[in-house]
Motif scaffolding. Structure first.
Motif, PDB file in Angstrom:
ATOM      1  N   ILE A   1      -5.194  -6.710   5.333  1.00  0.00           N
ATOM      2  CA  ILE A   1      -6.405  -6.064   4.848  1.00  0.00           C
ATOM      3  C   ILE A   1      -6.340  -5.989   3.337  1.00  0.00           C
ATOM      4  N   ARG A   2      -7.334  -6.570   2.667  1.00  0.00           N
ATOM      5  CA  ARG A   2      -7.369  -6.609   1.204  1.00  0.00           C
ATOM      6  C   ARG A   2      -8.350  -5.567   0.682  1.00  0.00           C
ATOM      7  N   VAL A   3      -7.916  -4.823  -0.315  1.00  0.00           N
ATOM      8  CA  VAL A   3      -8.748  -3.792  -0.935  1.00  0.00           C
ATOM      9  C   VAL A   3      -8.794  -4.082  -2.429  1.00  0.00           C
ATOM     10  N   PRO A   4      -9.800  -4.836  -2.896  1.00  0.00           N
ATOM     11  CA  PRO A   4      -9.896  -5.136  -4.333  1.00  0.00           C
ATOM     12  C   PRO A   4     -10.393  -3.923  -5.111  1.00  0.00           C
ATOM     13  N   GLY A   5     -10.156  -3.945  -6.405  1.00  0.00           N
ATOM     14  CA  GLY A   5     -10.673  -2.879  -7.258  1.00  0.00           C
ATOM     15  C   GLY A   5      -9.917  -1.581  -7.163  1.00  0.00           C
ATOM     16  N   SER A   6      -8.653  -1.622  -6.735  1.00  0.00           N
ATOM     17  CA  SER A   6      -7.850  -0.403  -6.624  1.00  0.00           C
ATOM     18  C   SER A   6      -7.157  -0.112  -7.955  1.00  0.00           C
ATOM     19  N   TYR A   7      -7.112   1.135  -8.310  1.00  0.00           N
ATOM     20  CA  TYR A   7      -6.361   1.573  -9.483  1.00  0.00           C
ATOM     21  C   TYR A   7      -5.010   2.129  -9.023  1.00  0.00           C
ATOM     22  N   GLN A   8      -4.112   2.365  -9.960  1.00  0.00           N
ATOM     23  CA  GLN A   8      -2.769   2.817  -9.598  1.00  0.00           C
ATOM     24  C   GLN A   8      -2.813   4.103  -8.786  1.00  0.00           C
ATOM     25  N   LYS A   9      -3.788   4.957  -9.064  1.00  0.00           N
ATOM     26  CA  LYS A   9      -3.924   6.214  -8.332  1.00  0.00           C
ATOM     27  C   LYS A   9      -4.154   5.962  -6.846  1.00  0.00           C
ATOM     28  N   GLN A  10      -5.032   5.005  -6.515  1.00  0.00           N
ATOM     29  CA  GLN A  10      -5.290   4.703  -5.105  1.00  0.00           C
ATOM     30  C   GLN A  10      -4.096   4.009  -4.448  1.00  0.00           C
ATOM     31  N   VAL A  11      -3.433   3.125  -5.204  1.00  0.00           N
ATOM     32  CA  VAL A  11      -2.246   2.455  -4.669  1.00  0.00           C
ATOM     33  C   VAL A  11      -1.184   3.488  -4.283  1.00  0.00           C
ATOM     34  N   ASP A  12      -0.929   4.436  -5.183  1.00  0.00           N
ATOM     35  CA  ASP A  12       0.067   5.475  -4.909  1.00  0.00           C
ATOM     36  C   ASP A  12      -0.336   6.332  -3.714  1.00  0.00           C
ATOM     37  N   ALA A  13      -1.628   6.649  -3.603  1.00  0.00           N
ATOM     38  CA  ALA A  13      -2.102   7.482  -2.494  1.00  0.00           C
ATOM     39  C   ALA A  13      -1.904   6.783  -1.152  1.00  0.00           C
ATOM     40  N   VAL A  14      -2.181   5.477  -1.095  1.00  0.00           N
ATOM     41  CA  VAL A  14      -2.008   4.723   0.152  1.00  0.00           C
ATOM     42  C   VAL A  14      -0.539   4.652   0.542  1.00  0.00           C
ATOM     43  N   ILE A  15       0.323   4.349  -0.420  1.00  0.00           N
ATOM     44  CA  ILE A  15       1.755   4.237  -0.124  1.00  0.00           C
ATOM     45  C   ILE A  15       2.317   5.572   0.352  1.00  0.00           C
ATOM     46  N   LYS A  16       1.908   6.666  -0.282  1.00  0.00           N
ATOM     47  CA  LYS A  16       2.412   7.986   0.105  1.00  0.00           C
ATOM     48  C   LYS A  16       1.857   8.437   1.452  1.00  0.00           C
ATOM     49  N   THR A  17       0.718   7.881   1.850  1.00  0.00           N
ATOM     50  CA  THR A  17       0.163   8.190   3.171  1.00  0.00           C
ATOM     51  C   THR A  17       0.906   7.452   4.273  1.00  0.00           C
ATOM     52  N   VAL A  18       1.249   6.200   4.007  1.00  0.00           N
ATOM     53  CA  VAL A  18       1.880   5.351   5.028  1.00  0.00           C
ATOM     54  C   VAL A  18       3.386   5.546   5.078  1.00  0.00           C
ATOM     55  N   PHE A  19       4.035   5.625   3.914  1.00  0.00           N
ATOM     56  CA  PHE A  19       5.487   5.753   3.844  1.00  0.00           C
ATOM     57  C   PHE A  19       5.871   7.169   3.396  1.00  0.00           C
ATOM     58  N   PRO A  20       7.108   7.607   3.684  1.00  0.00           N
ATOM     59  CA  PRO A  20       7.538   8.943   3.236  1.00  0.00           C
ATOM     60  C   PRO A  20       7.413   9.103   1.725  1.00  0.00           C
ATOM     61  N   GLU A  21       6.680  10.119   1.320  1.00  0.00           N
ATOM     62  CA  GLU A  21       6.350  10.296  -0.094  1.00  0.00           C
ATOM     63  C   GLU A  21       7.586  10.493  -0.967  1.00  0.00           C
ATOM     64  N   GLU A  22       8.589  11.207  -0.448  1.00  0.00           N
ATOM     65  CA  GLU A  22       9.746  11.542  -1.284  1.00  0.00           C
ATOM     66  C   GLU A  22      10.580  10.323  -1.663  1.00  0.00           C
ATOM     67  N   TYR A  23      10.421   9.207  -0.925  1.00  0.00           N
ATOM     68  CA  TYR A  23      11.217   8.007  -1.217  1.00  0.00           C
ATOM     69  C   TYR A  23      10.471   7.018  -2.115  1.00  0.00           C
ATOM     70  N   TYR A  24       9.193   7.266  -2.368  1.00  0.00           N
ATOM     71  CA  TYR A  24       8.430   6.368  -3.223  1.00  0.00           C
ATOM     72  C   TYR A  24       8.631   6.788  -4.675  1.00  0.00           C
ATOM     73  N   ARG A  25       9.613   6.184  -5.301  1.00  0.00           N
ATOM     74  CA  ARG A  25       9.979   6.532  -6.675  1.00  0.00           C
ATOM     75  C   ARG A  25      10.651   5.327  -7.320  1.00  0.00           C
ATOM     76  N   GLU A  26      10.790   5.375  -8.608  1.00  0.00           N
ATOM     77  CA  GLU A  26      11.448   4.283  -9.323  1.00  0.00           C
ATOM     78  C   GLU A  26      12.946   4.325  -9.066  1.00  0.00           C
ATOM     79  N   GLU A  27      13.512   3.160  -8.807  1.00  0.00           N
ATOM     80  CA  GLU A  27      14.951   3.028  -8.592  1.00  0.00           C
ATOM     81  C   GLU A  27      15.515   2.019  -9.595  1.00  0.00           C
ATOM     82  N   GLU A  28      16.820   1.866  -9.573  1.00  0.00           N
ATOM     83  CA  GLU A  28      17.457   0.892 -10.454  1.00  0.00           C
ATOM     84  C   GLU A  28      16.977  -0.520 -10.100  1.00  0.00           C
TER      85      GLU A  28
END
Length: 503
Positions: free
Chosen positions: A334-361
């Protein structure tokens, strides 16, 4: 009081509008399959070509036969609900009865073309695990009836899951879930998406269509062009480059307009909503689509940009769902064009555990990847062509030096962005050349891990790592063999030790 189960318990047909929908579907398939033959028939008829006429009549006869069959399909199609399943009874000469239990159903989606929207009906598509295409498609159903049917099936399915898991959670149908719209493409956003599309692809389609039409009409195009050109003197021929440039500009403009219009029509009034159970995407003007996304089925979330989208700070978000090896994997993306970083982060935090979505080495790949790409794409071709050109164009062969310089620059950009990040829950794969492409995958949903080495990689003690999911694969090339084996063991441990279910 009539219940929903009793309301759909007796076999019933689709809306009468389905007759028109089936006819349109048939006409589209016929035009797509037989337009070259039809064009040959028209040309042949004009030239009294008997053989071509026969082919044309056969095609028309075949089309008429299928047209009658399509109409009969409507009158021989029935559906109803029965003991926790939806039953489909269809077929003309051969009857086919299909029983789809509620628990096998993955998603129920709606689609509307312009005719659907005029008459207030929808095309209802029911997908099951492993189906190459929709297990059941009802071409035209009253929108209220379709929503009622979908809500009832999904609620019954949820009830079955609760009973099997001995849970006392409250069962709520999808329509009763609260929805939060996180993305609604405005008109300016639509134009930004259209402007940043791949216009080269549209240009290629335009050229292919024009030349295929010309080829069907006549095979004497080169002779015709030569005859026309010979009518002009040499001075006018010197303007050929101007004509060529003007033609190229015209093609670019047409391709740009085509991409812009198709993008606006396909993504008009796009809305992406977050639900408790996942996501819902609604989009389209002439063809309206409503797609539900179960967050448990999501395997990979990726987002990418290009130089133009970078100016707009905009991404194309892609959500990949589970599909079997036999299934069409394009259907699961499913492609969602026109997404900004805010929407990308919201989708990832909805689908995957929010506490693990962070910058790593960030772990980079080996520089040998950069050198290898440059050698085979940049250096080797320029050397071969340079030697050949040196015997024919002399010093002008030096222009070929531009190629390896350009490839080195491009390869360097690619290498700088090629890296990966990993923690106990997620793996993020980063790549790109002129733009950026990011992929996030949940470790426990990985189905297989493969470490592969070529003879060259064995000598250099490096390897390619491939991670296979139910939606496709994610690859990390040219990392040290020790790093690849350590990552393989870690991911396999996470898979075996995690007891969560995702199907």
């Amino acid at each position: 009081m009539e219940t929903i189960a009793s309301r759909f318990s007796t076999p019933q047909r689709q809306s009468r509008v389905a007759i028109g929908i089936i006819l349109i579907k048939f006409i589209r398939i016929t035009i797509k399959s037989f337009w070259p033959i039809a064009l040959s028939f028209l040309v042949g008829g004009r030239n009294n070509d008997t053989f071509t006429q026969i082919i044309g009549y056969v095609a028309i006869g075949f089309a008429a036969f299928n047209l009658i069959g399509s109409i009969l399909t409507y009158f021989r199609f029935y559906f109803h609900l029965e003991e926790g399943a939806i039953i489909i009874d269809k077929g003309i000469l051969q009857r086919l009865k299909t029983n789809i239990p509620f628990e096998r159903i993955q998603t129920i989606n709606f689609k509307q073309n312009i005719l659907h929207q005029i008459f207030g009906v929808v095309s209802l598509e029911i997908d099951t695990a492993g189906a190459k295409k929709s297990e059941l498609t009802i071409d035209a159903l009253n929108k209220e009836d379709a929503e009622t049917l979908r809500n009832f099936i999904l609620a019954e399915k949820a009830q079955i899951v609760v009973q099997e898991s001995d849970s006392e959670e409250t069962v709520v149908s999808e329509i009763e879930e609260t929805e939060e719209v996180i993305l609604h493409l405005s008109v300016p956003d639509l134009f930004k998406v259209g402007i940043s599309q791949n216009h080269l692809r549209s240009m290629g389609l335009l050229f292919a269509f024009v030349f295929s039409i010309l080829n069907e009409i006549t095979e004497d195009i080169p002779e015709l062009v030569a005859d026309e050109i010979s009518a002009y003197d040499n001075e006018i021929l010197n303007t050929g480059w101007i004509v060529f440039l003007l033609t190229a500009v015209l093609v670019i403009i047409i391709s740009f307009i085509y991409s812009l219009v198709t993008t606006i029509l396909g993504n008009y009034d796009l809305k992406l909503s977050i639900r408790k159970s996942g996501l819902k995407l609604v989009k389209g003007l002439l063809n309206r689509e409503e797609t539900s996304i179960n967050k448990k089925k999501v395997q990979v979330i990726s987002w990418s940009d290009n130089p133009i989208r970078m100016l707009f700070k905009m991404f194309t978000l892609q959500i990949e769902q589970a599909s079997s090896a036999e299934a069409d994997q394009l259907k699961s993306k499913i492609r969602v064009p026109g997404s900004y970083q805010k929407q990308v982060d919201a989708v990832i935090k909805t689908v995957f555990p929010e506490e693990y979505y962070r910058e790593e080495e960030k772990h980079s790949v080996s520089k040998l990847l950069k050198y290898r790409i440059f050698f085979f794409i940049g250096l080797l071709p320029s050397l071969v062509l340079g030697v050949i050109a040196a015997f024919s164009v002399d010093w002008e062969a030096l222009y070929l030096l531009i190629w390896p310089v350009a490839i080195w620059f491009i390869t360097h950009l690619y290498y700088r962005k090629r890296s990966f990040e990993v923690n106990h829950e997620l793996l993020k794969n980063n790549r790109g050349t002129f733009g950026h492409h990011y992929e996030v995958i949940q470790l426990y949903k990985i189905q297989a891990v493969e470490v592969k080495q070529s003879w060259y990689q064995r000598r250099k003690k490096i390897a390619n790592l491939s991670l296979y999911t139910a939606a496709g694969s994610v690859k990390i090339p040219f990392i040290s063999i020790e790093q690849a084996e350590a990552l393989e063991n870690f991911i396999l441990f996470r898979i075996e030790s995690d007891k969560r279910e995702w199907m």
